[in-house]
Scaffold this motif. Structure first.
Motif, short mmCIF file in Angstrom:
data_model
loop_
_atom_site.label_atom_id
_atom_site.label_comp_id
_atom_site.label_asym_id
_atom_site.label_seq_id
_atom_site.Cartn_x
_atom_site.Cartn_y
_atom_site.Cartn_z
N LEU A 51 11.39 8.12 -2.21
CA LEU A 51 11.69 6.81 -1.61
C LEU A 51 13.19 6.70 -1.37
O LEU A 51 13.93 6.09 -2.13
N VAL A 52 13.63 7.31 -0.28
CA VAL A 52 15.05 7.34 0.04
C VAL A 52 15.33 6.38 1.20
O VAL A 52 14.71 6.49 2.26
N PRO A 53 16.24 5.43 1.02
CA PRO A 53 16.56 4.49 2.10
C PRO A 53 17.10 5.21 3.34
O PRO A 53 17.79 6.21 3.24
N THR A 54 16.73 4.71 4.51
CA THR A 54 17.25 5.24 5.77
C THR A 54 17.94 4.12 6.52
O THR A 54 17.90 2.95 6.11
N LYS A 55 18.56 4.45 7.63
CA LYS A 55 19.28 3.44 8.41
C LYS A 55 18.34 2.38 8.96
O LYS A 55 18.78 1.27 9.27
N ARG A 56 17.03 2.70 9.07
CA ARG A 56 16.08 1.71 9.57
C ARG A 56 15.91 0.57 8.58
O ARG A 56 15.51 -0.53 8.95
N ARG A 109 10.34 -1.26 -6.26
CA ARG A 109 9.61 0.01 -6.45
C ARG A 109 10.56 1.11 -6.91
O ARG A 109 10.18 1.94 -7.76
N GLN A 110 11.76 1.14 -6.38
CA GLN A 110 12.74 2.14 -6.82
C GLN A 110 13.06 1.96 -8.30
O GLN A 110 13.18 2.94 -9.04
N ILE A 111 13.17 0.72 -8.73
CA ILE A 111 13.44 0.44 -10.15
C ILE A 111 12.26 0.89 -11.01
O ILE A 111 12.44 1.48 -12.08
N GLU A 112 11.04 0.64 -10.52
CA GLU A 112 9.84 1.08 -11.26
C GLU A 112 9.82 2.60 -11.41
O GLU A 112 9.50 3.12 -12.48
N LEU A 113 10.16 3.30 -10.34
CA LEU A 113 10.15 4.76 -10.37
C LEU A 113 11.22 5.29 -11.32
O LEU A 113 11.01 6.29 -12.02
N ASN A 114 12.36 4.64 -11.36
CA ASN A 114 13.41 5.04 -12.31
C ASN A 114 12.94 4.83 -13.74
O ASN A 114 13.22 5.64 -14.62
N LYS A 115 12.23 3.74 -13.96
CA LYS A 115 11.72 3.45 -15.31
C LYS A 115 10.67 4.48 -15.72
O LYS A 115 10.62 4.90 -16.88
N HIS A 141 0.82 -1.21 0.00
CA HIS A 141 0.00 0.00 0.00
C HIS A 141 0.85 1.26 0.00
O HIS A 141 0.64 2.17 -0.80
N VAL A 142 1.83 1.31 0.89
CA VAL A 142 2.59 2.56 1.05
C VAL A 142 3.55 2.78 -0.11
O VAL A 142 3.80 3.93 -0.50
N LEU A 143 4.09 1.72 -0.69
CA LEU A 143 5.02 1.91 -1.81
C LEU A 143 4.33 2.57 -3.00
O LEU A 143 4.95 3.32 -3.75
#
Length: 227
Positions: free
Chosen positions: A149-154, A169-175, A138-140
């Motif tokens: 959508l930036v990775p964090t230390k969590r 999802r990051q790959i989809e957004l890049n596409k 849902h959130v993605l």
């Protein structure tokens, strides 16, 4: 006419009935529960009620390091009349659901959190921390650009499955960016080529012009005239 003591919602849900057969005591308050029901939903309670421990024969079993309201709300989520969680206690209830191995309660909380006003980053954090796949999906979808959508230390504590879905999802957004701006990379490459090739051509042409000019001047000095 005397008025009896007020029964709060927690006492009402966990009042003694002909179906209850165990008592859990939290912060000095009693919760009447059904052993079979809790054992069905949780390996923790199955072991507590049926394992070879002293609690098996105790009439009242203490539950420590938990607040009465939180624990009662958690257990109610596997009962016919659940107490609705709130945005204030949802994260704590997830923590307790993990502790007491109540997967059905986690499922209930997962869909509650989807409906909340928590930020996308907060939902992502909860999804990864407590391995809530439906919440993650849902959130993605709410992230529309790769910059959001930036990775964090969590992220380092997330399961491999969760990390893989975030990466997908990051790959989809890049596409999406490439599909919307197909000229960008080509333009960038062409521009780079021009930046590297044009100066070479320019200097080569300028050198040829200078050589021609020098040759013409030399011929003039020698009395030569073009025919």
């Amino acid at each position: 006419m005397s008025v009896g003591p007020t029964i709060n919602i927690y006492e009402s849900v966990f009042a003694q009935t002909d179906k209850t057969d165990a008592i859990l005591v939290v912060q000095g308050k009693k919760l009447h529960v059904n052993k079979a029901l809790l054992s069905c939903h949780s390996d923790y309670f199955d072991t507590l009620f049926n394992g070879d421990f002293k609690e098996k024969s105790m009439q009242e079993i203490p539950i420590n390091n938990v607040k009465f309201q939180d624990f009662a709300t958690l257990l109610s989520l596997v009962h016919p009349n659940p107490i609705k969680p709130t945005e204030q206690n949802a994260e704590k209830l997830l923590e307790l659901a993990d502790r007491f191995l109540l997967s059905a309660a986690k499922y209930h909380l997962e869909y509650f959190i989807i409906s909340t006003n928590f930020t996308a980053n907060k939902k992502l954090e909860l999804a990864g921390t407590y391995d809530l796949e439906n919440l993650l999906v849902h959130v993605l979808k709410s992230f529309k650009t790769k910059e959001e959508l930036v990775p964090t230390k969590r992220f380092s504590g997330f399961s491999a499955n969760m990390k893989a879905k975030i990466l997908d999802r990051q790959i989809e957004l890049n596409k999406v960016v490439r599909d919307r701006n197909p000229w960008r990379s080509e333009f960038s490459e062409s521009f780079t080529d021009r930046n590297t090739e044009i100066p070479k051509y320019y200097y080569r042409a300028e050198r040829n012009n200078n050589e021609a000019k020098y040759s013409s001047q030399s011929r003039g000095d020698m009395g030569c005239r073009p025919s």
